[in-house]
Scaffold this active site. Sequence first.
Site, PDB file in Angstrom:
ATOM      1  N   GLU A 161      -8.966  -2.049  -9.763  1.00  0.00           N
ATOM      2  CA  GLU A 161      -9.503  -2.381  -8.454  1.00  0.00           C
ATOM      3  C   GLU A 161     -10.987  -2.040  -8.494  1.00  0.00           C
ATOM      4  O   GLU A 161     -11.454  -1.319  -9.371  1.00  0.00           O
ATOM      5  CB  GLU A 161      -8.795  -1.573  -7.365  1.00  0.00           C
TER       6      GLU A 161
ATOM      7  N   GLY B 185       0.788   6.566 -10.168  1.00  0.00           N
ATOM      8  CA  GLY B 185       0.552   8.007 -10.064  1.00  0.00           C
ATOM      9  C   GLY B 185      -0.224   8.593 -11.231  1.00  0.00           C
ATOM     10  O   GLY B 185      -0.604   7.887 -12.173  1.00  0.00           O
TER      11      GLY B 185
ATOM     12  N   CYS C 200      -4.206  10.252  -5.708  1.00  0.00           N
ATOM     13  CA  CYS C 200      -3.578   9.887  -6.983  1.00  0.00           C
ATOM     14  C   CYS C 200      -4.346  10.403  -8.193  1.00  0.00           C
ATOM     15  O   CYS C 200      -3.764  10.797  -9.185  1.00  0.00           O
ATOM     16  CB  CYS C 200      -3.434   8.381  -7.062  1.00  0.00           C
TER      17      CYS C 200
ATOM     18  N   GLY D 137      -0.806   2.716 -14.656  1.00  0.00           N
ATOM     19  CA  GLY D 137      -1.047   1.408 -14.061  1.00  0.00           C
ATOM     20  C   GLY D 137      -1.594   0.338 -14.970  1.00  0.00           C
ATOM     21  O   GLY D 137      -1.829   0.552 -16.158  1.00  0.00           O
TER      22      GLY D 137
ATOM     23  N   VAL E 284       5.104   5.466  -9.924  1.00  0.00           N
ATOM     24  CA  VAL E 284       5.389   4.786 -11.188  1.00  0.00           C
ATOM     25  C   VAL E 284       6.709   4.015 -11.098  1.00  0.00           C
ATOM     26  O   VAL E 284       6.803   2.854 -11.519  1.00  0.00           O
ATOM     27  CB  VAL E 284       5.443   5.813 -12.347  1.00  0.00           C
TER      28      VAL E 284
ATOM     29  N   GLY F 224       0.788  -1.228   0.000  1.00  0.00           N
ATOM     30  CA  GLY F 224       0.000   0.000   0.000  1.00  0.00           C
ATOM     31  C   GLY F 224       0.818   1.274   0.000  1.00  0.00           C
ATOM     32  O   GLY F 224       1.957   1.299   0.459  1.00  0.00           O
ATOM     33  N   ALA F 225       0.203   2.349  -0.511  1.00  0.00           N
ATOM     34  CA  ALA F 225       0.778   3.700  -0.414  1.00  0.00           C
ATOM     35  C   ALA F 225       0.294   4.322   0.894  1.00  0.00           C
ATOM     36  O   ALA F 225      -0.552   3.759   1.588  1.00  0.00           O
ATOM     37  CB  ALA F 225       0.328   4.539  -1.599  1.00  0.00           C
ATOM     38  N   TRP F 226       0.821   5.508   1.204  1.00  0.00           N
ATOM     39  CA  TRP F 226       0.532   6.084   2.527  1.00  0.00           C
ATOM     40  C   TRP F 226      -0.686   6.990   2.559  1.00  0.00           C
ATOM     41  O   TRP F 226      -1.078   7.468   3.612  1.00  0.00           O
ATOM     42  CB  TRP F 226       1.749   6.852   3.053  1.00  0.00           C
TER      43      TRP F 226
ATOM     44  N   GLU G 123      -1.578   0.272  -9.281  1.00  0.00           N
ATOM     45  CA  GLU G 123      -2.311   1.541  -9.171  1.00  0.00           C
ATOM     46  C   GLU G 123      -1.263   2.615  -8.911  1.00  0.00           C
ATOM     47  O   GLU G 123      -0.756   2.736  -7.804  1.00  0.00           O
ATOM     48  CB  GLU G 123      -3.303   1.484  -8.003  1.00  0.00           C
TER      49      GLU G 123
HETATM   50  P1  NDP Z   1       5.796   4.444  -3.111  1.00  0.00           P
HETATM   51  O1  NDP Z   1       5.861   3.928  -4.490  1.00  0.00           O
HETATM   52  O2  NDP Z   1       6.957   5.164  -2.576  1.00  0.00           O
HETATM   53  O3  NDP Z   1       5.479   3.264  -2.089  1.00  0.00           O
HETATM   54  C1  NDP Z   1       4.354   2.421  -2.246  1.00  0.00           C
HETATM   55  C2  NDP Z   1       4.571   1.138  -1.458  1.00  0.00           C
HETATM   56  O4  NDP Z   1       5.545   0.324  -2.119  1.00  0.00           O
HETATM   57  C3  NDP Z   1       5.114   1.364  -0.063  1.00  0.00           C
HETATM   58  O5  NDP Z   1       4.548   0.403   0.796  1.00  0.00           O
HETATM   59  C4  NDP Z   1       6.592   1.148  -0.254  1.00  0.00           C
HETATM   60  O6  NDP Z   1       7.238   0.802   0.937  1.00  0.00           O
HETATM   61  C5  NDP Z   1       6.588  -0.006  -1.227  1.00  0.00           C
HETATM   62  N1  NDP Z   1       7.784  -0.154  -2.049  1.00  0.00           N
HETATM   63  C6  NDP Z   1       8.642   0.803  -2.456  1.00  0.00           C
HETATM   64  N2  NDP Z   1       9.583   0.264  -3.281  1.00  0.00           N
HETATM   65  C7  NDP Z   1       9.307  -1.055  -3.385  1.00  0.00           C
HETATM   66  C8  NDP Z   1       9.901  -2.156  -4.088  1.00  0.00           C
HETATM   67  N3  NDP Z   1      10.972  -1.996  -4.854  1.00  0.00           N
HETATM   68  N4  NDP Z   1       9.355  -3.385  -3.964  1.00  0.00           N
HETATM   69  C9  NDP Z   1       8.250  -3.559  -3.222  1.00  0.00           C
HETATM   70  N5  NDP Z   1       7.644  -2.568  -2.523  1.00  0.00           N
HETATM   71  C10 NDP Z   1       8.155  -1.322  -2.606  1.00  0.00           C
HETATM   72  O7  NDP Z   1       4.468   5.345  -3.075  1.00  0.00           O
HETATM   73  P2  NDP Z   1       3.974   6.285  -1.910  1.00  0.00           P
HETATM   74  O8  NDP Z   1       3.707   5.482  -0.691  1.00  0.00           O
HETATM   75  O9  NDP Z   1       4.913   7.436  -1.837  1.00  0.00           O
HETATM   76  O10 NDP Z   1       2.548   6.773  -2.448  1.00  0.00           O
HETATM   77  C11 NDP Z   1       2.402   7.844  -3.306  1.00  0.00           C
HETATM   78  C12 NDP Z   1       2.234   7.366  -4.729  1.00  0.00           C
HETATM   79  O11 NDP Z   1       1.183   6.424  -4.798  1.00  0.00           O
HETATM   80  C13 NDP Z   1       1.864   8.479  -5.676  1.00  0.00           C
HETATM   81  O12 NDP Z   1       2.589   8.371  -6.868  1.00  0.00           O
HETATM   82  C14 NDP Z   1       0.400   8.227  -5.939  1.00  0.00           C
HETATM   83  O13 NDP Z   1      -0.052   8.723  -7.162  1.00  0.00           O
HETATM   84  C15 NDP Z   1       0.321   6.743  -5.875  1.00  0.00           C
HETATM   85  N6  NDP Z   1      -1.041   6.333  -5.601  1.00  0.00           N
HETATM   86  C16 NDP Z   1      -1.756   5.725  -6.591  1.00  0.00           C
HETATM   87  C17 NDP Z   1      -3.075   5.382  -6.386  1.00  0.00           C
HETATM   88  C18 NDP Z   1      -3.867   4.697  -7.446  1.00  0.00           C
HETATM   89  O14 NDP Z   1      -4.857   4.082  -7.101  1.00  0.00           O
HETATM   90  N7  NDP Z   1      -3.505   4.785  -8.710  1.00  0.00           N
HETATM   91  C19 NDP Z   1      -3.752   5.680  -5.122  1.00  0.00           C
HETATM   92  C20 NDP Z   1      -2.886   6.268  -4.132  1.00  0.00           C
HETATM   93  C21 NDP Z   1      -1.571   6.596  -4.386  1.00  0.00           C
HETATM   94  P3  NDP Z   1       7.686   1.981   1.974  1.00  0.00           P
HETATM   95  O15 NDP Z   1       7.025   3.233   1.603  1.00  0.00           O
HETATM   96  O16 NDP Z   1       7.226   1.474   3.257  1.00  0.00           O
HETATM   97  O17 NDP Z   1       9.154   2.039   1.854  1.00  0.00           O
END
Ligand code: NDP
Length: 711
Positions: free
Chosen positions: A685, A475, A507, A681, A453, A373-375, A473
Amino acid sequence: MSLDALSRSPPGNVQLNRQSTLKDARAHGATSPRDEGEDARRVQLVEVTIDSLAEVGYVGTTLAEIARRADVSPGLVAHYFGDKDGLLEAAFRTLARTLAVRVRARLAQARTPRGRVQAVIDINLAPEEFNQRTGTAWLAFWGQVLHVEGLKRVQTAYQRRMLSNLRSDLRRMIPGEYARSLAAMIAAMIDGVWLRAALSEWQEADSESACALLTAFVEGRLKELAPTVTATAAAAPAPPPVVGGTFRVHNPATGAVLAELTADGPAQIEAAVERARAAQRHWAALGGAARGRVLQRAAQLLRAHNDELARLETLNTGKPIQETRVVDVTSGAECLEYYAGLAAGIAGEHLDFGPAAFGYTRREPLGVVAGIGAWNYPLQIACWKSAPALACGNAMIFKPAELTPLTALKLEEIYRAAGLPAGVFQVVQGMAATGRLLTRHPHIRKISLTGEVSTGKAVMADAAASLKQVTLELGGKSPLIVFDDARLENAVAGALLGNFYSAGEVCSNGTRVFVQRGVHARFVEQLRARTAALRVGDPLDPATQVGSLISAEHLEKVLGFIARGRAQGARLVIGGVRLTAGDLANGCFVAPTVFDHCHDDMDIVRQEIFGPVMSVLEFDTEAEVIERANATEFGLAAGVFTNDLTRAHRVIAELQAGTCWINHYNVTPVELPFGGVKLSGLGRENGRAALEHYTQLKSVYVAMGDIDSPY
Ligand code: NDP
């Protein structure tokens, strides 16, 4: 503190680590105006303390020694600082603050992310810092950091700020995961050269060559890593895995520590996968109706705990309670209810081949799947991924973002309380390295990621090794198009919703607002007036409409975009600043920001900001706006405001986006599939579509008679 206690405790209790003692207040310089003389005295005593540390070290630096050196009574030193710990903490704070002020000044001058990284290196190794006096004092503090809580706090805050500055700028040059490890390496090398210099009794203390050494290292790493942004992610070198250890979870609105968690490593992931594999067989064998009943009960529990969960989500994300109370938990519950209803109906099809044979398909679960998940919507994302996965008979291992890991743990508890067998839904914690353990695990059959992405590309590359399915899913930089026949109030409302809800950390936000020239001036004026009325403040205050951004690192990123928007010639209509008045001082608050007169090639128009920053662009014709709206590598969402029925559908059909709205923005009913095209993406979902992504088809041919064999 347990999660239970956390989600119920009143706001004051949460600021556990921010409680100020008199000693702290003094150390922070919180004096009354009449104390100016005392201020000067305190500064003098701190300076004497630093001299003393450099000359006689930690043990020799006592209150009596400082009193002797400053020619005052020991009682006076005790009056200012309490005891030795208080004195040393004040001195350490002074050193850290001086450095931080210098770094800030240099960062403000730097024009590029690379320049900002260099600023951090240069200042930390500047001659005035990298000398015997300051260096020895720093080292004396480091030696005590593990034993003295106050020093530890100062050191942690300083390190966190440095890492956050570095990560934020490096992320603009290289993918996030590499940015993180390179930032850690730079910080470690700064510490390392200091240590070596001290051990050589400052014979090796040459600021210039230390800077040159570190600069060459950073240049080399950036050259190696930067091409991976454009090259295929599969070719990217894997960063060294960082697993195990603990990490802290913060309230971004106050900086308070909410929890400390342990990052799961290979042993924990292995155990989780084994538990999931065993549990999944029984879960799948239960049948859809029984699985649906468990989901239904979990949805009821989510609703019953709405306020408590909303509060926890607000504490961890900084989103206003007025949002989390009505959206985050509720939309999660709706998702569970929806898939609870569909679970019994998941089926293949029957195919008639005449009297001698028929065929059928079975829609079977994939097995063990993982959600990452994202944050920005922690609980909602966990529900959106787990509900269809579980309805289809899979087991899911879910890793929330490291910044917002708390409500997923609550969901795990709720599922168990609703009767979900142990092991069917498990939450693991950690950063990207923990995520990679999932994406690379041979027994996990699918990854559903919500993230950036670059993360999507890395996840897909990792998944390729074992041909896992992926739902990504990612950016966006979505267009919201306002034609001049649109109902203006609605178009403005849509633009506000599509940019400032959740402080813009959504997003699908419509951050490129294209407005037809005839209505442009009125649109911007209404927008300005309604933006000015938005209430930014304490996320726990029910009246607050815009809360805090997720972290200091993200705040820097958003402010950087705002600065570039101004520098590149966009007209700032409103906002554009960080808000720090009163209670907001320690949070990450940015005023809702509107830029007008934007051009398609500006950074704020091309790149995802993920903050409360809207760009308004003018257009003349339908054909022109379609072309400009599609001129992006993203394709998550789009919106059109018009009262012309045929034009609405004609334009929507032309827009390259996975999720579209006509005369509204950002509403996402669970029945409607959600997802993106292009770099936004893969897969969907929500809706029935998600069921296809969590099942696989088995085709069965059934003969009803004898085999007519040619042999
Ligand atoms: P990140 O891509 O930084 O992180 C997403 C998740 O992936 C986190 O749990 C992260 O861990 C994990 N992660 C990072 N690198 C890896 C890897 N190499 N292998 C496996 N897992 C990994 O996104 P953010 O959390 O910063 O969220 C913001 C982004 O999410 C924006 O670009 C936004 O647009 C997108 N988003 C898209 C949505 C959609 O439905 N299309 C909805 C909501 C957000 P950790 O952070 O714990 O290090």
